[in-house]
Write an enzyme that holds these catalytic residues in place. Structure first.
Site, PDB file in Angstrom:
ATOM      1  N   TYR A 153      49.496  43.630  11.319  1.00  0.00           N
ATOM      2  CA  TYR A 153      49.700  42.301  10.965  1.00  0.00           C
ATOM      3  C   TYR A 153      49.195  41.986   9.790  1.00  0.00           C
ATOM      4  O   TYR A 153      48.121  42.619   9.297  1.00  0.00           O
ATOM      5  CB  TYR A 153      49.343  41.379  12.014  1.00  0.00           C
ATOM      6  CG  TYR A 153      47.732  41.251  12.109  1.00  0.00           C
ATOM      7  CD1 TYR A 153      46.892  40.200  11.817  1.00  0.00           C
ATOM      8  CD2 TYR A 153      46.879  42.391  12.920  1.00  0.00           C
ATOM      9  CE1 TYR A 153      45.599  40.084  12.054  1.00  0.00           C
ATOM     10  CE2 TYR A 153      45.499  42.094  13.051  1.00  0.00           C
ATOM     11  CZ  TYR A 153      45.004  41.102  12.717  1.00  0.00           C
ATOM     12  OH  TYR A 153      43.821  40.915  12.650  1.00  0.00           O
ATOM     13  N   ALA A 169      39.169  35.260  14.209  1.00  0.00           N
ATOM     14  CA  ALA A 169      38.454  35.845  15.211  1.00  0.00           C
ATOM     15  C   ALA A 169      37.138  34.733  15.974  1.00  0.00           C
ATOM     16  O   ALA A 169      36.369  35.412  16.252  1.00  0.00           O
ATOM     17  CB  ALA A 169      37.749  36.973  14.810  1.00  0.00           C
ATOM     18  N   ASP A 204      37.352  35.249  19.487  1.00  0.00           N
ATOM     19  CA  ASP A 204      36.995  36.420  19.949  1.00  0.00           C
ATOM     20  C   ASP A 204      35.468  36.618  19.586  1.00  0.00           C
ATOM     21  O   ASP A 204      35.037  37.173  20.685  1.00  0.00           O
ATOM     22  CB  ASP A 204      37.717  37.533  19.086  1.00  0.00           C
ATOM     23  CG  ASP A 204      39.190  37.244  18.970  1.00  0.00           C
ATOM     24  OD1 ASP A 204      39.794  36.758  20.062  1.00  0.00           O
ATOM     25  OD2 ASP A 204      39.787  37.666  18.126  1.00  0.00           O
TER      26      ASP A 204
END
Length: 291
Positions: free
Chosen positions: A86, A248, A251
């Site tokens: 990606y 992120a 995350d």
């Protein structure tokens, strides 16, 4: 006894675009969390569970995971397969967009065997960490089999719904699977934007719904700071000084939060640790910041 944590999902090759140039890295939502969890709580044993191919990019991913001190023994190699890829582009205010090439990625074969499904790779762990992306990349029969296996599994389950519409067949399927996992999760780590999009609800509706979930956790709300699920917590969260790249953010919050919670810190301390980790990460480009 050292807790053993399995983070389950897809590790991908990441192209972080900087103008016309691209920086090549490795990332994936649950892998990002595994890395920040390990950095924040090195006393835990953190393994990554996925499938990779036998190509050079798969080898690069495996080496990267090992270099981050994440266990690789549960990574299955599938000959002839390759990982997904990606690219990230960011706007001036730090918001990001993604372009994916992942339809034939090896991770889509996770838990599948020639004659059915096998979840033995998850046995022996104390904590299992899954995301909506972990489930979205799997065929529906595998998702249902995993949910059935989890019903009697003794492990503590952590879940982040991390909704990506293009990975799912349709919104209804995503809702059904997510509801089933929320009903089983011991620690819930939803994001307000994901839940609003997935269930077509207002912020108030999402807040009321997730506060009814069993167990503990946090509703992530970006710079506003997390809302405690389970034990009520009132404290102030300072926003990041600057925002360069929000990749992120959720995350890394999960990694910091879980690191604190799984090593015996309080819910308030875990929420603050998660927010502080995310606030630091968004001040750097890419999913994984320098250690």
């Amino acid at each position: 006894m050292t807790l053993r944590v399995a983070c389950i999902g897809e590790a991908m090759i990441e192209l972080s675009m900087q103008g016309e140039m691209a920086k090549v890295g490795v990332a994936g939502d649950t892998l990002n969390t595994a890395i920040y969890l390990n950095r924040c709580a090195p006393s835990l044993t953190v393994d990554y569970v996925t499938c990779l191919g036998d190509d050079p990019f798969s080898a690069q991913i495996r080496d990267f995971i090992a270099a981050q001190r994440i266990g690789t023994d549960a990574i299955r190699t599938i000959p002839g397969k390759s990982p997904g890829l990606y690219a990230i582009t960011t706007t001036e205010d730090g918001e990001r967009s993604f372009t994916y090439w992942r339809s034939a990625a090896a991770a889509r074969d996770l838990f599948q065997t020639g004659d059915g499904y096998n979840f033995s790779a998850l046995e022996g762990y104390d904590v299992l960490y899954l995301s909506g992306i972990s489930l979205a990349i799997l065929p529906q029969p595998v998702r249902l089999a995993l949910i059935d296996w989890l019903k009697d599994a003794p492990q503590k389950l952590v879940y982040d719904s991390n909704y990506r519409p293009r990975l799912w067949e349709d919104q209804t399927t995503a809702q059904e699977i997510t509801r089933a996992i929320w009903a089983r999760a011991d620690i819930a780590l939803p994001s307000i934007d994901d839940e609003m999009a997935l269930f077509s609800e207002t912020e108030a509706q999402v807040t009321a719904r997730v506060q009814s979930y069993p167990g503990t956790g946090a509703l992530k709300r970006g710079a506003t700071g997390p809302l405690s699920l389970g034990d009520p917590v009132t404290q102030t969260y300072l926003p990041a000084e600057t925002v360069i790249d929000t990749t992120a953010a959720g995350d890394s919050f999960n990694g910091g939060y879980l690191a604190a919670l799984l090593t015996g810190q309080s819910q308030a301390e875990a929420l603050m640790a998660g927010h502080a980790c995310a606030a630091r990460v968004v001040q750097h480009r890419g999913a994984i910041i320098p250690e």
